[in-house]
Design a protein around this motif. Structure first.
Motif, mmCIF file in Angstrom:
data_model
loop_
_atom_site.group_PDB
_atom_site.id
_atom_site.type_symbol
_atom_site.label_atom_id
_atom_site.label_comp_id
_atom_site.label_asym_id
_atom_site.label_seq_id
_atom_site.Cartn_x
_atom_site.Cartn_y
_atom_site.Cartn_z
ATOM 1 N N VAL A 318 0.862 -1.176 0.000
ATOM 2 C CA VAL A 318 0.000 0.000 0.000
ATOM 3 C C VAL A 318 0.900 1.227 0.000
ATOM 4 N N THR A 319 0.644 2.162 -0.911
ATOM 5 C CA THR A 319 1.468 3.362 -1.035
ATOM 6 C C THR A 319 0.702 4.575 -0.538
ATOM 7 N N ILE A 320 1.349 5.352 0.325
ATOM 8 C CA ILE A 320 0.794 6.608 0.820
ATOM 9 C C ILE A 320 1.550 7.743 0.145
ATOM 10 N N ARG A 321 0.815 8.651 -0.484
ATOM 11 C CA ARG A 321 1.432 9.779 -1.178
ATOM 12 C C ARG A 321 1.071 11.072 -0.456
ATOM 13 N N GLY A 322 2.082 11.881 -0.180
ATOM 14 C CA GLY A 322 1.872 13.130 0.537
ATOM 15 C C GLY A 322 2.685 13.155 1.815
ATOM 16 N N GLU A 323 2.523 14.239 2.571
ATOM 17 C CA GLU A 323 3.248 14.409 3.823
ATOM 18 C C GLU A 323 2.536 13.649 4.933
ATOM 19 N N VAL A 324 3.196 12.643 5.469
ATOM 20 C CA VAL A 324 2.592 11.827 6.512
ATOM 21 C C VAL A 324 3.696 11.229 7.367
ATOM 22 N N GLY A 325 3.411 11.094 8.658
ATOM 23 C CA GLY A 325 4.339 10.412 9.546
ATOM 24 C C GLY A 325 4.095 8.918 9.500
ATOM 25 N N ASP A 326 4.551 8.214 10.530
ATOM 26 C CA ASP A 326 4.325 6.773 10.586
ATOM 27 C C ASP A 326 2.857 6.513 10.920
ATOM 28 N N PRO A 327 2.120 5.822 10.034
ATOM 29 C CA PRO A 327 0.680 5.636 10.265
ATOM 30 C C PRO A 327 0.387 4.465 11.191
ATOM 31 N N LEU A 328 -0.755 4.544 11.856
ATOM 32 C CA LEU A 328 -1.315 3.399 12.554
ATOM 33 C C LEU A 328 -2.124 2.587 11.550
ATOM 34 N N LEU A 329 -2.216 1.294 11.772
ATOM 35 C CA LEU A 329 -2.877 0.418 10.811
ATOM 36 C C LEU A 329 -3.733 -0.583 11.560
ATOM 37 N N PHE A 330 -4.988 -0.744 11.139
ATOM 38 C CA PHE A 330 -5.843 -1.772 11.711
ATOM 39 C C PHE A 330 -6.933 -2.126 10.711
ATOM 40 N N LEU A 331 -7.646 -3.226 10.966
ATOM 41 C CA LEU A 331 -8.683 -3.730 10.072
ATOM 42 C C LEU A 331 -10.062 -3.510 10.670
ATOM 43 N N GLU A 332 -11.013 -3.178 9.800
ATOM 44 C CA GLU A 332 -12.416 -3.126 10.175
ATOM 45 C C GLU A 332 -13.180 -4.072 9.264
ATOM 46 N N SER A 333 -14.044 -4.892 9.834
ATOM 47 C CA SER A 333 -14.853 -5.787 9.020
ATOM 48 C C SER A 333 -15.972 -5.005 8.364
ATOM 49 N N MET A 334 -16.136 -5.221 7.051
ATOM 50 C CA MET A 334 -17.206 -4.560 6.316
ATOM 51 C C MET A 334 -18.255 -5.558 5.857
ATOM 52 N N SER A 335 -18.041 -6.824 6.160
ATOM 53 C CA SER A 335 -18.988 -7.839 5.737
ATOM 54 C C SER A 335 -20.269 -7.735 6.552
ATOM 55 N N VAL A 336 -21.383 -8.000 5.894
ATOM 56 C CA VAL A 336 -22.668 -7.965 6.580
ATOM 57 C C VAL A 336 -22.901 -9.281 7.310
ATOM 58 N N ASP A 337 -22.774 -10.383 6.596
ATOM 59 C CA ASP A 337 -22.990 -11.696 7.189
ATOM 60 C C ASP A 337 -22.336 -12.729 6.273
ATOM 61 N N PRO A 339 -19.223 -12.006 9.421
ATOM 62 C CA PRO A 339 -18.186 -10.984 9.566
ATOM 63 C C PRO A 339 -16.888 -11.439 8.928
ATOM 64 N N GLY A 340 -16.024 -10.467 8.600
ATOM 65 C CA GLY A 340 -14.777 -10.770 7.915
ATOM 66 C C GLY A 340 -13.864 -11.653 8.737
ATOM 67 N N GLY A 341 -13.071 -12.454 8.033
ATOM 68 C CA GLY A 341 -12.161 -13.365 8.715
ATOM 69 C C GLY A 341 -10.716 -13.056 8.414
ATOM 70 N N LEU A 342 -10.352 -11.779 8.278
ATOM 71 C CA LEU A 342 -8.999 -11.376 7.940
ATOM 72 C C LEU A 342 -8.355 -10.614 9.093
ATOM 73 N N SER A 343 -7.035 -10.712 9.179
ATOM 74 C CA SER A 343 -6.252 -9.900 10.108
ATOM 75 C C SER A 343 -5.079 -9.321 9.338
ATOM 76 N N ALA A 344 -4.527 -8.200 9.831
ATOM 77 C CA ALA A 344 -3.447 -7.515 9.120
ATOM 78 C C ALA A 344 -2.300 -7.219 10.065
ATOM 79 N N GLU A 345 -1.076 -7.280 9.517
ATOM 80 C CA GLU A 345 0.138 -6.996 10.290
ATOM 81 C C GLU A 345 1.090 -6.183 9.422
ATOM 82 N N LEU A 346 1.581 -5.070 9.966
ATOM 83 C CA LEU A 346 2.525 -4.224 9.244
ATOM 84 C C LEU A 346 3.919 -4.837 9.350
#
Length: 405
Positions: A318-337, A339-346
């Motif tokens: 994932v590429t971030i363009r512009g002036e930014v420091g170190d971002p925080l990263l987390f997942l939100e489930s968007m599935s209705v039914d 729920p999502g079964g994914l996890s993310a690690e930087l």
């Protein structure tokens, strides 16, 4: 020494640049030539000419032309001093250029790929034509000519390249040839059908809305396949088709609908057992992204994970363009039914030329299965940006099962 100032051609409407200005205005004298532009000075065969000098030359030419028109000149004597060549207005309409083929159809094209083709361009008129520039309707399309001047009946070749991008959809682009002396371009239409192997055709009901409609799915190669789910739900087939007893087909029609508060309204996500199209994300009409002013953006806005076994991982960028420091990263489930079964690690970050690239490992939960719709949330400097993650989590054994009723 006198240098009569003669305009080579008048400024045409097609001479406007993409930034709203005009292309240089070419003048000729007996001893040199120079171009007018908005730069600080002008280069000519006589050396660099300052803007004030150019304005003086133009004024002298205009005054001399007016004086010559008002003062009789003896027939035995040749006129002296600056003179103007009469200006010819542009021809209204496009130039007589003929393309072969008339429409460039690049056929089926996988997302994220490009395709090149060659088109013949012929001067079908009775006078020579000079092609001043080649312009396109999108930065994803380019065109380059082998020659720019064509005599009557003469032909040249034009190389055209189309980059498909990553959206599943038919695309139509345009290549415009701007010709000196004509007010409109000669236009070539470039078309392609971008898909992963199954052609989707979405028909909203009513047109212009994005809540319900009809979807046609057709195998481009003729390989039979099954539709397993639409937006995480069992497909609603149109016509006499029983998915439990009838053999797989090459074409289907299904009804689709979205709840009023659908979590992922931008794409309609279809699951199949086609070897090249396990997940198809189809852009929905009438959907718009809320514009939020942020000092940085993310690319891409969505990531297609394809099929992932339960407990398996994918590493994405994932590429971030512009002036930014170190971002925080987390997942939100968007599935209705369900729920999502994914996890993310930087895993890591790298900076280069104003861009911050993140390496992220996305893992499917053990015991999960079916469609996963989640969003990767990036937070930095008090602002949020989201990347939609799409994939299908295979059940143990790697089988593809239809979504239950």
């Amino acid at each position: 020494m006198a240098y009569p100032l003669v305009p080579e051609r008048i400024i045409q409407p097609s001479d406007r640049t993409p930034h709203g200005g005009h292309r240089p205005f070419l003048f000729r004298t007996q001893g040199a030539a120079f171009r007018l532009s908005s730069s600080a000075g002008y280069q000519s065969g006589m050396g660099r000419i300052a803007p004030n000098t150019i304005r003086t030359l133009i004024a002298l030419g205009a005054v001399a032309s007016t004086t010559a028109a008002q003062s009789p000149v003896p027939s035995a004597a040749a006129p002296s001093g600056p003179t103007w060549r009469s200006l010819t207005p542009p021809t209204i309409g496009p130039p007589p250029l003929r393309f072969e083929p008339a429409v460039l159809d690049l056929g089926d094209l996988p997302p994220g790929t490009s395709r090149a083709a060659t088109v013949s361009v012929t001067n079908a008129g009775a006078t020579p034509l000079t092609i001043a520039s080649v312009q396109t309707s999108c930065h994803c399309t380019t065109g380059s000519l082998a020659r720019s001047t064509l005599a009557p009946g003469e032909s040249t070749s034009m190389a055209v390249i189309l980059e498909a991008g990553d959206l599943v959809s038919p695309v139509t682009r345009r290549v415009d040839l701007m010709v000196d002396g004509y007010s409109q371009p000669a236009s070539l239409t470039v078309a392609a059908d971008v898909h992963y192997g199954v052609r989707p055709r979405l028909l909203p009901d009513p047109p212009g809305q994005s809540h319900a409609g009809t979807l046609t799915l057709e195998s481009a190669s003729g390989t039979p396949f099954r539709v397993l789910g639409v937006q995480g739900r069992a497909p609603d087939f149109i016509g006499a088709f029983n998915p439990e007893t009838d053999p797989a087909r090459t074409r289907y029609e299904v009804r689709w609908s979205l709840p009023a508060l659908e979590a992922v309204p931008r794409w309609l996500v279809v699951e199949t057992d086609h070897p090249d199209s396990p997940i198809i994300d189809i852009p929905l009409p009438g959907w718009s992204v809320p514009r939020v002013a942020t000092p940085w953006t993310v690319d891409p806005p969505r990531l297609m994970l394809g099929e992932v076994g339960a407990g398996e991982s994918r590493v994405v960028l994932v590429t971030i363009r512009g002036e930014v420091g170190d971002p925080l990263l987390f997942l939100e489930s968007m599935s209705v039914d369900p729920p999502g079964g994914l996890s993310a690690e930087l895993l890591g970050m790298s900076r280069e030329e104003g861009a911050l690239t993140l390496r992220v490992r996305v893992t499917a939960a053990r015991g999960a299965g079916g469609l996963a719709l989640d969003q990767l949330v990036l937070r930095a400097g008090g602002h949020d940006q989201r990347v939609v993650l799409m994939g299908r989590i295979l059940t143990p054994g790697g089988t593809r099962e239809p979504v239950p009723e």
